[in-house]
Design a protein around this motif. Structure first.
Motif, PDB file in Angstrom:
ATOM      1  N   CYS A   1       1.818   9.313  -6.102  1.00  0.00           N
ATOM      2  CA  CYS A   1       2.255  10.695  -5.862  1.00  0.00           C
ATOM      3  C   CYS A   1       3.398  11.082  -6.801  1.00  0.00           C
ATOM      4  O   CYS A   1       3.415  12.186  -7.355  1.00  0.00           O
ATOM      5  CB  CYS A   1       2.688  10.876  -4.408  1.00  0.00           C
ATOM      6  SG  CYS A   1       1.332  10.768  -3.228  1.00  0.00           S
ATOM      7  N   PHE A   2       4.348  10.170  -6.986  1.00  0.00           N
ATOM      8  CA  PHE A   2       5.487  10.432  -7.867  1.00  0.00           C
ATOM      9  C   PHE A   2       5.020  10.668  -9.297  1.00  0.00           C
ATOM     10  O   PHE A   2       5.454  11.622  -9.954  1.00  0.00           O
ATOM     11  CB  PHE A   2       6.471   9.263  -7.810  1.00  0.00           C
ATOM     12  CG  PHE A   2       7.626   9.403  -8.747  1.00  0.00           C
ATOM     13  CD1 PHE A   2       8.686  10.237  -8.429  1.00  0.00           C
ATOM     14  CD2 PHE A   2       7.651   8.720  -9.955  1.00  0.00           C
ATOM     15  CE1 PHE A   2       9.769  10.382  -9.301  1.00  0.00           C
ATOM     16  CE2 PHE A   2       8.710   8.859 -10.831  1.00  0.00           C
ATOM     17  CZ  PHE A   2       9.772   9.696 -10.502  1.00  0.00           C
ATOM     18  N   LEU A   3       4.140   9.821  -9.810  1.00  0.00           N
ATOM     19  CA  LEU A   3       3.639   9.983 -11.173  1.00  0.00           C
ATOM     20  C   LEU A   3       2.889  11.296 -11.336  1.00  0.00           C
ATOM     21  O   LEU A   3       3.035  11.986 -12.354  1.00  0.00           O
ATOM     22  CB  LEU A   3       2.741   8.800 -11.567  1.00  0.00           C
ATOM     23  CG  LEU A   3       3.458   7.488 -11.828  1.00  0.00           C
ATOM     24  CD1 LEU A   3       2.451   6.362 -12.025  1.00  0.00           C
ATOM     25  CD2 LEU A   3       4.361   7.600 -13.036  1.00  0.00           C
ATOM     26  N   SER A   4       2.097  11.653 -10.342  1.00  0.00           N
ATOM     27  CA  SER A   4       1.358  12.914 -10.399  1.00  0.00           C
ATOM     28  C   SER A   4       2.305  14.108 -10.351  1.00  0.00           C
ATOM     29  O   SER A   4       2.164  15.051 -11.134  1.00  0.00           O
ATOM     30  CB  SER A   4       0.360  12.999  -9.242  1.00  0.00           C
ATOM     31  OG  SER A   4      -0.634  12.025  -9.388  1.00  0.00           O
ATOM     32  N   ALA A   5       3.265  14.071  -9.446  1.00  0.00           N
ATOM     33  CA  ALA A   5       4.184  15.196  -9.267  1.00  0.00           C
ATOM     34  C   ALA A   5       5.087  15.413 -10.481  1.00  0.00           C
ATOM     35  O   ALA A   5       5.465  16.543 -10.783  1.00  0.00           O
ATOM     36  CB  ALA A   5       5.038  14.981  -8.015  1.00  0.00           C
ATOM     37  N   THR A   6       5.436  14.344 -11.179  1.00  0.00           N
ATOM     38  CA  THR A   6       6.343  14.463 -12.318  1.00  0.00           C
ATOM     39  C   THR A   6       5.613  14.576 -13.651  1.00  0.00           C
ATOM     40  O   THR A   6       6.250  14.643 -14.700  1.00  0.00           O
ATOM     41  CB  THR A   6       7.307  13.254 -12.383  1.00  0.00           C
ATOM     42  OG1 THR A   6       6.540  12.049 -12.486  1.00  0.00           O
ATOM     43  CG2 THR A   6       8.215  13.222 -11.162  1.00  0.00           C
ATOM     44  N   GLY A   7       4.283  14.564 -13.610  1.00  0.00           N
ATOM     45  CA  GLY A   7       3.508  14.689 -14.839  1.00  0.00           C
ATOM     46  C   GLY A   7       3.571  13.451 -15.721  1.00  0.00           C
ATOM     47  O   GLY A   7       3.328  13.526 -16.924  1.00  0.00           O
ATOM     48  N   LYS A   8       3.876  12.303 -15.144  1.00  0.00           N
ATOM     49  CA  LYS A   8       3.998  11.068 -15.919  1.00  0.00           C
ATOM     50  C   LYS A   8       2.730  10.226 -15.895  1.00  0.00           C
ATOM     51  O   LYS A   8       2.698   9.149 -16.470  1.00  0.00           O
ATOM     52  CB  LYS A   8       5.174  10.229 -15.394  1.00  0.00           C
ATOM     53  CG  LYS A   8       6.514  10.863 -15.632  1.00  0.00           C
ATOM     54  CD  LYS A   8       7.627   9.962 -15.127  1.00  0.00           C
ATOM     55  CE  LYS A   8       8.989  10.559 -15.385  1.00  0.00           C
ATOM     56  NZ  LYS A   8      10.062   9.651 -14.945  1.00  0.00           N
TER      57      LYS A   8
ATOM     58  N   VAL B   1       0.845  -1.206   0.000  1.00  0.00           N
ATOM     59  CA  VAL B   1       0.000   0.000   0.000  1.00  0.00           C
ATOM     60  C   VAL B   1       0.876   1.250   0.000  1.00  0.00           C
ATOM     61  O   VAL B   1       0.614   2.214  -0.731  1.00  0.00           O
ATOM     62  CB  VAL B   1      -0.978  -0.016   1.196  1.00  0.00           C
ATOM     63  CG1 VAL B   1      -1.666   1.328   1.354  1.00  0.00           C
ATOM     64  CG2 VAL B   1      -1.991  -1.140   1.033  1.00  0.00           C
ATOM     65  N   ILE B   2       1.928   1.221   0.794  1.00  0.00           N
ATOM     66  CA  ILE B   2       2.843   2.373   0.845  1.00  0.00           C
ATOM     67  C   ILE B   2       3.488   2.591  -0.515  1.00  0.00           C
ATOM     68  O   ILE B   2       3.575   3.723  -1.006  1.00  0.00           O
ATOM     69  CB  ILE B   2       3.900   2.189   1.963  1.00  0.00           C
ATOM     70  CG1 ILE B   2       3.215   2.276   3.319  1.00  0.00           C
ATOM     71  CG2 ILE B   2       5.022   3.210   1.838  1.00  0.00           C
ATOM     72  CD1 ILE B   2       4.058   1.816   4.482  1.00  0.00           C
ATOM     73  N   ILE B   3       3.927   1.522  -1.147  1.00  0.00           N
ATOM     74  CA  ILE B   3       4.536   1.634  -2.479  1.00  0.00           C
ATOM     75  C   ILE B   3       3.534   2.216  -3.470  1.00  0.00           C
ATOM     76  O   ILE B   3       3.868   3.104  -4.263  1.00  0.00           O
ATOM     77  CB  ILE B   3       5.053   0.259  -2.962  1.00  0.00           C
ATOM     78  CG1 ILE B   3       6.242  -0.172  -2.110  1.00  0.00           C
ATOM     79  CG2 ILE B   3       5.426   0.299  -4.443  1.00  0.00           C
ATOM     80  CD1 ILE B   3       6.643  -1.624  -2.303  1.00  0.00           C
ATOM     81  N   PHE B   4       2.283   1.761  -3.429  1.00  0.00           N
ATOM     82  CA  PHE B   4       1.244   2.263  -4.320  1.00  0.00           C
ATOM     83  C   PHE B   4       1.052   3.769  -4.149  1.00  0.00           C
ATOM     84  O   PHE B   4       1.040   4.524  -5.129  1.00  0.00           O
ATOM     85  CB  PHE B   4      -0.079   1.523  -4.061  1.00  0.00           C
ATOM     86  CG  PHE B   4      -1.211   2.043  -4.883  1.00  0.00           C
ATOM     87  CD1 PHE B   4      -1.373   1.636  -6.197  1.00  0.00           C
ATOM     88  CD2 PHE B   4      -2.108   2.957  -4.359  1.00  0.00           C
ATOM     89  CE1 PHE B   4      -2.408   2.125  -6.972  1.00  0.00           C
ATOM     90  CE2 PHE B   4      -3.153   3.451  -5.119  1.00  0.00           C
ATOM     91  CZ  PHE B   4      -3.299   3.041  -6.432  1.00  0.00           C
TER      92      PHE B   4
END
Length: 144
Positions: A51-58, A43-46
């Motif tokens: 968040c990473f994908l959203s923050a980097t626009g990916k 769950v933590i990895i998800f």
């Protein structure tokens, strides 16, 4: 941020984080069922990846991926889940310094699978390195 293209640097960072994973997991498994700990970790990895994908626009709609890609990602996810469950159970009952090297026998298996299924052809020098990894695992796993 400049994209780092050096595969070796990324692989080395993976090894560092994998090592920390073993230590943190071993500490976190005290008094906790290993399967529940695996779920919490997942769950933590998800959340972190979302968040990473959203923050980097990916971010991209995953339902637009080709069907073949979906099948192989599903198989990869199932294999990852099985690996994590086995790894955490092993860490729960074994010593981290013994569990982690045996887990790295996956290095040898990746090479064998890559040769069999991906038609990759390691050089003689690379086969020697793979043999040494396998020998190292056996030396650590065999009791005196």
């Amino acid at each position: 941020m400049a994209e780092i293209q050096n595969w070796f640097l990324w692989a080395l960072l993976s090894a560092v984080f994998a090592a920390l994973t073993a230590i943190f997991a071993k500490l976190g498994l005290d008094g906790v069922d290993s399967d529940l700990a695996t779920l919490v970790r997942t769950v933590i990895i998800f959340v972190v990846l979302a968040c990473f994908l959203s923050a980097t626009g990916k971010w991209r709609n995953p339902f637009e991926l080709p069907v073949r890609t979906w099948w192989f990602l599903i198989l990869s996810g199932l294999a990852t889940g099985a690996s994590w469950l086995c790894y955490f159970r092993s860490l729960k009952i074994g010593e981290a310094y013994k569990v982690a090297p045996v887990d790295k026998l996956s290095v040898v298996l990746v090479v064998l699978f890559a040769v069999a299924f991906l038609n990759e052809r390691p050089s003689l020098r690379e086969w020697l390195g793979i043999f040494l990894v396998g020998a190292g695992v056996l030396i650590l796993a065999i009791r005196r």
